[in-house]
Write a protein that holds these residues in place. Structure first.
Motif, mmCIF file in Angstrom:
data_model
loop_
_atom_site.group_PDB
_atom_site.id
_atom_site.type_symbol
_atom_site.label_atom_id
_atom_site.label_comp_id
_atom_site.label_asym_id
_atom_site.label_seq_id
_atom_site.Cartn_x
_atom_site.Cartn_y
_atom_site.Cartn_z
ATOM 1 N N ALA A 88 90.469 67.871 12.551
ATOM 2 C CA ALA A 88 90.638 68.716 13.728
ATOM 3 C C ALA A 88 90.318 67.922 14.996
ATOM 4 N N GLY A 89 89.302 67.115 14.954
ATOM 5 C CA GLY A 89 88.928 66.290 16.103
ATOM 6 C C GLY A 89 90.010 65.279 16.418
ATOM 7 N N LYS A 90 90.565 64.721 15.389
ATOM 8 C CA LYS A 90 91.644 63.742 15.574
ATOM 9 C C LYS A 90 92.871 64.406 16.210
ATOM 10 N N SER A 91 93.208 65.613 15.776
ATOM 11 C CA SER A 91 94.345 66.352 16.333
ATOM 12 C C SER A 91 94.111 66.645 17.801
ATOM 13 N N GLN A 92 92.889 67.067 18.127
ATOM 14 C CA GLN A 92 92.564 67.363 19.518
ATOM 15 C C GLN A 92 92.693 66.103 20.380
ATOM 16 N N GLU A 93 92.246 65.017 19.832
ATOM 17 C CA GLU A 93 92.322 63.747 20.569
ATOM 18 C C GLU A 93 93.780 63.371 20.829
ATOM 19 N N GLN A 116 95.773 63.024 24.377
ATOM 20 C CA GLN A 116 96.539 61.832 24.740
ATOM 21 C C GLN A 116 97.950 62.213 25.208
ATOM 22 N N LEU A 117 98.569 63.153 24.498
ATOM 23 C CA LEU A 117 99.910 63.612 24.880
ATOM 24 C C LEU A 117 99.897 64.280 26.254
ATOM 25 N N LEU A 118 98.908 65.120 26.494
ATOM 26 C CA LEU A 118 98.802 65.796 27.786
ATOM 27 C C LEU A 118 98.590 64.784 28.915
ATOM 28 N N GLN A 119 97.737 63.807 28.643
ATOM 29 C CA GLN A 119 97.481 62.773 29.640
ATOM 30 C C GLN A 119 98.754 61.972 29.930
ATOM 31 N N GLU A 123 101.787 63.022 29.578
ATOM 32 C CA GLU A 123 102.677 63.928 30.288
ATOM 33 C C GLU A 123 102.327 63.982 31.777
ATOM 34 N N LYS A 124 101.034 64.052 32.085
ATOM 35 C CA LYS A 124 100.588 64.079 33.481
ATOM 36 C C LYS A 124 100.966 62.773 34.185
ATOM 37 N N GLU A 125 100.779 61.667 33.491
ATOM 38 C CA GLU A 125 101.123 60.372 34.079
ATOM 39 C C GLU A 125 102.622 60.279 34.346
ATOM 40 N N ALA A 126 103.431 60.795 33.416
ATOM 41 C CA ALA A 126 104.889 60.776 33.590
ATOM 42 C C ALA A 126 105.292 61.645 34.775
ATOM 43 N N GLU A 127 104.659 62.827 34.905
ATOM 44 C CA GLU A 127 104.962 63.709 36.036
ATOM 45 C C GLU A 127 104.572 63.045 37.349
ATOM 46 N N ALA A 128 103.442 62.368 37.355
ATOM 47 C CA ALA A 128 103.002 61.673 38.568
ATOM 48 C C ALA A 128 103.983 60.544 38.910
ATOM 49 N N LEU A 129 104.431 59.840 37.894
ATOM 50 C CA LEU A 129 105.382 58.757 38.100
ATOM 51 C C LEU A 129 106.699 59.298 38.659
ATOM 52 N N ILE A 130 107.163 60.407 38.129
ATOM 53 C CA ILE A 130 108.406 61.027 38.605
ATOM 54 C C ILE A 130 108.226 61.511 40.036
ATOM 55 N N ALA A 131 107.086 62.139 40.325
ATOM 56 C CA ALA A 131 106.831 62.621 41.690
ATOM 57 C C ALA A 131 106.809 61.454 42.678
ATOM 58 N N THR A 132 106.188 60.359 42.289
ATOM 59 C CA THR A 132 106.143 59.175 43.153
ATOM 60 C C THR A 132 107.548 58.628 43.375
ATOM 61 N N ALA A 133 108.342 58.580 42.323
ATOM 62 C CA ALA A 133 109.714 58.080 42.443
ATOM 63 C C ALA A 133 110.529 58.974 43.380
ATOM 64 N N LYS A 134 110.340 60.305 43.273
ATOM 65 C CA LYS A 134 111.049 61.229 44.157
ATOM 66 C C LYS A 134 110.630 61.016 45.603
#
Length: 151
Positions: free
Chosen positions: A31-36, A40-43, A45-56
């Motif tokens: 369960a801990g591994k799944s949460q981790e 990581q996926l959420l992080q 995703e946030k980085e990708a959104e930030a990258l897209i926003a910067t590109a825009k």
């Protein structure tokens, strides 16, 4: 005998993907591994959104910069054309059209007088010759008209 195992992308990929827990792993660790992994996926995703926003933002900034540059170029072109137009209009306004017309008229009058002087003698001679060249005989038509009493 040693076995050769090539380093393929599949093998590299397999080594970076977390493996399913084995039966020996406790459920709490799983369960801990799944949460981790979710974090990581959420992080990511946030980085990708930030990258897209910067590109825009960068794209919009470049578009605005290009638009501003085009407007500056257009303004400079308009000013140049306006100056050129004003210069031409100033030149035409400074020129006196009546003086130009007066000069052309005087030249035409001079040419007419020259033609008159050149042709005067010959014209007078022609008119006098025609006045003095009177036939004293009647034409056949005139004679016939007299005989019939029409004249």
């Amino acid at each position: 005998s040693s076995q050769f195992v090539p380093s393929t992308p599949r093998r590299l990929l397999a080594s970076s993907v977390p493996r399913a827990p084995t039966a020996a792993a406790p459920p709490l660790a799983m369960a801990g591994k799944s949460q981790e992994l979710i974090q990581q996926l959420l992080q990511a995703e946030k980085e990708a959104e930030a990258l897209i926003a910067t590109a825009k933002k960068n794209r919009l900034a470049k578009l605005k910069q290009a638009k501003d540059k085009a407007e500056e170029d257009l303004k400079a072109f308009r000013e140049e054309q306006e100056q050129k137009f004003q210069k031409e209009m100033g030149t035409k306004a400074a020129a006196d059209p009546s003086a130009e017309l007066k000069g052309a008229t005087e030249e035409e009058i001079r040419l007419v007088k020259q033609d008159y002087e050149t042709n005067k003698k010959r014209t007078v001679e022609y008119v006098v010759s025609k006045v003095l060249d009177v036939t004293t005989e009647l034409t056949d038509t005139q004679k016939q008209a007299l005989k019939m009493g029409r004249v």
